[in-house]
Write a protein that holds these residues in place. Structure first.
Motif, short mmCIF file in Angstrom:
data_model
loop_
_atom_site.label_atom_id
_atom_site.label_comp_id
_atom_site.label_asym_id
_atom_site.label_seq_id
_atom_site.Cartn_x
_atom_site.Cartn_y
_atom_site.Cartn_z
N GLY A 418 0.82 -1.21 0.00
CA GLY A 418 0.00 0.00 0.00
C GLY A 418 0.84 1.25 0.00
N SER A 419 1.97 1.22 0.70
CA SER A 419 2.87 2.38 0.75
C SER A 419 3.51 2.64 -0.61
N ILE A 420 3.79 1.56 -1.33
CA ILE A 420 4.36 1.71 -2.68
C ILE A 420 3.36 2.43 -3.58
N LEU A 421 2.08 2.04 -3.50
CA LEU A 421 1.06 2.69 -4.32
C LEU A 421 0.91 4.16 -3.92
N GLU A 422 1.00 4.46 -2.63
CA GLU A 422 0.92 5.86 -2.19
C GLU A 422 2.07 6.67 -2.78
N ASP A 423 3.25 6.06 -2.84
CA ASP A 423 4.40 6.75 -3.46
C ASP A 423 4.13 7.04 -4.93
N MET A 424 3.43 6.13 -5.60
CA MET A 424 3.15 6.30 -7.02
C MET A 424 2.23 7.49 -7.29
N ILE A 425 1.25 7.71 -6.42
CA ILE A 425 0.23 8.72 -6.72
C ILE A 425 0.47 10.06 -6.04
N VAL A 426 1.59 10.20 -5.33
CA VAL A 426 1.91 11.49 -4.71
C VAL A 426 2.04 12.56 -5.79
N GLY A 427 1.25 13.61 -5.70
CA GLY A 427 1.33 14.70 -6.66
C GLY A 427 0.69 14.41 -8.00
N LEU A 428 0.04 13.27 -8.14
CA LEU A 428 -0.56 12.89 -9.42
C LEU A 428 -1.83 13.72 -9.65
N ASN A 429 -1.89 14.43 -10.77
CA ASN A 429 -3.02 15.30 -11.08
C ASN A 429 -4.11 14.61 -11.88
N HIS A 430 -3.85 13.40 -12.32
CA HIS A 430 -4.84 12.65 -13.10
C HIS A 430 -5.84 11.96 -12.18
N THR A 431 -7.00 11.65 -12.71
CA THR A 431 -8.02 10.94 -11.94
C THR A 431 -8.39 9.59 -12.57
N ASN A 432 -7.81 9.28 -13.72
CA ASN A 432 -8.16 8.04 -14.45
C ASN A 432 -7.36 6.84 -13.95
N TYR A 433 -7.43 6.60 -12.63
CA TYR A 433 -6.71 5.46 -12.09
C TYR A 433 -7.48 4.86 -10.92
N GLN A 434 -7.18 3.60 -10.65
CA GLN A 434 -7.72 2.89 -9.49
C GLN A 434 -6.55 2.24 -8.75
N LEU A 435 -6.76 1.95 -7.47
CA LEU A 435 -5.75 1.24 -6.68
C LEU A 435 -6.30 -0.14 -6.31
N GLU A 436 -5.53 -1.15 -6.59
CA GLU A 436 -5.87 -2.52 -6.19
C GLU A 436 -4.58 -3.24 -5.82
N VAL A 437 -4.35 -3.37 -4.52
CA VAL A 437 -3.08 -3.94 -4.04
C VAL A 437 -2.88 -5.38 -4.53
N ASP A 438 -3.94 -6.14 -4.58
CA ASP A 438 -3.86 -7.55 -4.98
C ASP A 438 -3.72 -7.65 -6.50
N ARG A 439 -2.58 -8.09 -6.97
CA ARG A 439 -2.32 -8.11 -8.41
C ARG A 439 -3.28 -9.04 -9.15
N ARG A 440 -3.58 -10.18 -8.57
CA ARG A 440 -4.51 -11.11 -9.20
C ARG A 440 -5.88 -10.44 -9.39
N LYS A 441 -6.37 -9.80 -8.34
CA LYS A 441 -7.66 -9.11 -8.44
C LYS A 441 -7.61 -7.98 -9.47
N ALA A 442 -6.48 -7.29 -9.53
CA ALA A 442 -6.34 -6.18 -10.49
C ALA A 442 -6.49 -6.70 -11.92
N ILE A 443 -5.84 -7.84 -12.21
CA ILE A 443 -5.92 -8.42 -13.55
C ILE A 443 -7.34 -8.89 -13.83
N GLU A 444 -7.93 -9.58 -12.87
CA GLU A 444 -9.28 -10.13 -13.07
C GLU A 444 -10.31 -9.02 -13.24
N LYS A 445 -10.23 -7.96 -12.44
CA LYS A 445 -11.18 -6.85 -12.53
C LYS A 445 -11.06 -6.12 -13.87
N THR A 446 -9.84 -5.92 -14.32
CA THR A 446 -9.63 -5.20 -15.57
C THR A 446 -10.15 -6.00 -16.76
#
Length: 490
Positions: A418-446
């Motif tokens: 979760g901390s790694i994802l927080e580092d990724m979105i620090v200062g990010l001005n875009h809104t076209n993203y989602q966070l899903e820590v579980d990689r398997r779920k991220a693939i399946e949802k997409t």
């Protein structure tokens, strides 16, 4: 087998400061678990373990002598003290195996991106021209078409020299290897007699280790310095450099050897012209100092053209005919996990790619955008215990070039995902993203979201068949997860 005195006589401080016993050495290693009777064990101080802590295990397994740089009082076998164990290992390994890289032709490929693909293409061209080859790289090692697993992109010196010795015994005439910046910095390739050094590009990566881009560049440049200062007719040396990279001019000055350049934008000895990119591959005219040929390749994207140019330039230096270069470039299917499609008959596209740097992620997404007819999704994360500064850049590129980004775990290692994802979105001005820590779920949802003609890029792990969580390697293959999800949604 070699006498210990013979192996260490090239190390002046050892000759001065140590009395060398008469010991017969049957092998060398840095891994106490691999020690066999008669072995010479080297105590390497690493990032997570210190070889000095495993001396007793090495002796129990049969080590006849130890090379160390820290005091080992009351050691049961002779100890040779060296000021620099890593350099000593490279020298001793080279001597133990009778300088194997002087008995074959060695091509080294370095750069942030493209090393595996370029190595693979050069190997295919050599084999198509009836060479017996060996390769060492991220995915595997091959010796005369036999495959072996490797732990690192560029293994440590004793493993390398042993592998080259095996290649010589198997009548290999040319070896092609990926050379990482870590390997160059850590001296793993010391003693390797390179004949051709190939540079792909340099973009941000590994700054957790190198600290700055300047240090990263200096590490890469060592490969070109290691081409040497002499001009031997029987073993000529060459540098192959990407003229379109910002570091090319500086890199050319790092070697005294003849240099050939390749590129698309700048003037170069080998160029791609009349480029046409599409969803089935690419077409271009390969212009060389030995003539021109038209190429119709199944490999997609401009970055693939750069990889093909690098391989073709190295092949030309090995006198491989243009007709064979053309045949390989037009028939190759590429490398596992590099822009690899996952197709189970679905109406949308799924591509798995190893892209794990800002530059490589941008290249792959730009390629997909060139032929995508629907939305573009990207699933991407950043590795734990690695360069933290690139994380926001990865997120920015993902949101800029994709319609929807899904940020997830890569290999979190000992960091909180979760901390790694927080580092990724620090200062990010875009809104076209989602966070899903579980990689398997991220693939399946997409995959569940995808409509006809959409494209999904699963980036970061490519060929890897594991996920590193904590200090454990858990089975995980993006391609298998994606294939199963596709079937469940069909």
């Amino acid at each position: 087998m070699k006498q210990l005195e013979e192996l260490v006589k090239l190390i002046p401080q050892i000759a001065e400061d140590n009395t060398i016993p008469s010991v017969e050495i049957t092998g060398i290693t840095v891994d106490s678990r691999q020690v066999k009777p008669g072995y010479l064990f080297f105590c390497i101080v690493g990032y997570t373990v210190d070889g000095h802590d495993f001396v007793e295990q090495a002796i129990a397994n049969g080590a006849s002598a130890i090379v160390a740089e820290k005091p080992l009082p009351d050691c049961a076998v002779p100890v040779i003290y060296a000021r620099d164990v890593v350099k000593t290992l490279a020298i001793v390994a080279n001597a133990f195996y009778d300088s194997p890289t002087q008995q074959l032709s060695l091509i080294g490929v370095t750069g942030t991106n493209g090393k595996t693909t370029v190595t693979n293409l050069i190997n295919e061209m050599l084999q198509a021209n009836n060479h017996i080859t060996g390769t060492i790289g991220t995915i595997q090692m091959t010796i005369a078409n036999q495959s072996y697993r490797v732990a690192n992109t560029t293994p440590e010196a004793s493993f390398l020299q042993h592998s080259f010795d095996q290649m010589v015994k198997e009548k290999v005439d040319t070896a092609v290897m990926e050379v990482s910046s870590h390997a160059l910095e850590l001296g793993r390739v010391n003693g390797c007699d390179f004949d051709i050094a190939v540079f792909t590009n340099l973009s941000q990566d590994h700054l957790n280790y190198h600290g700055t881009m300047e240090n990263y560049f200096l590490a890469k440049s060592r490969l070109f310095q290691q081409l040497g200062n002499s001009y031997a007719k029987e073993k000529p040396k060459y540098a192959v450099i990407n003229a379109d990279d910002d570091y090319s001019t500086r890199l050319i000055h790092q070697t005294v050897q003849p240099t050939l350049t390749y590129g698309i934008i700048e003037e170069a000895d080998v160029r791609a012209e009349n480029i046409v990119l599409n969803e089935n591959g690419c077409d271009f005219c390969l212009q060389t100092y030995k003539g021109s040929i038209d190429i119709h390749s199944k490999l997609m994207g401009k970055f693939s053209i750069y990889n093909m140019l690098a391989a073709a330039t190295a092949a030309l230096l090995r006198d491989i005919p243009l007709a064979i270069i053309k045949k390989v470039l037009e028939t190759t299917n590429g490398v596992s996990g590099r822009f690899e499609p996952v197709n189970r008959g679905q109406s949308y596209g799924v591509i798995v790619d190893y892209a794990h740097t800002p530059d490589s992620l941008q290249n792959v997404l730009q390629t997909i955008k060139e032929f995508a007819k629907g939305k573009v999704y990207v699933i991407v994360g950043c590795g734990g215990d690695r360069d933290k500064t690139k994380r926001p850049f990865m997120a920015e590129i993902a949101c800029k070039y994709a319609d929807q980004a899904i940020f997830t775990s890569d290999n979190p290692r000992t960091e909180n995902p979760g901390s790694i994802l927080e580092d990724m979105i620090v200062g990010l001005n875009h809104t076209n993203y989602q966070l899903e820590v579980d990689r398997r779920k991220a693939i399946e949802k997409t995959i569940a979201l995808a409509d006809e003609s959409d494209m999904i890029l699963i980036a970061g792990k490519g060929h890897e068949t594991y996920q590193i969580v904590g200090k454990e390697m858990v089975p995980f293959d993006d391609r298998e997860i994606a294939a199963n999800a596709i079937m469940e949604n069909s």
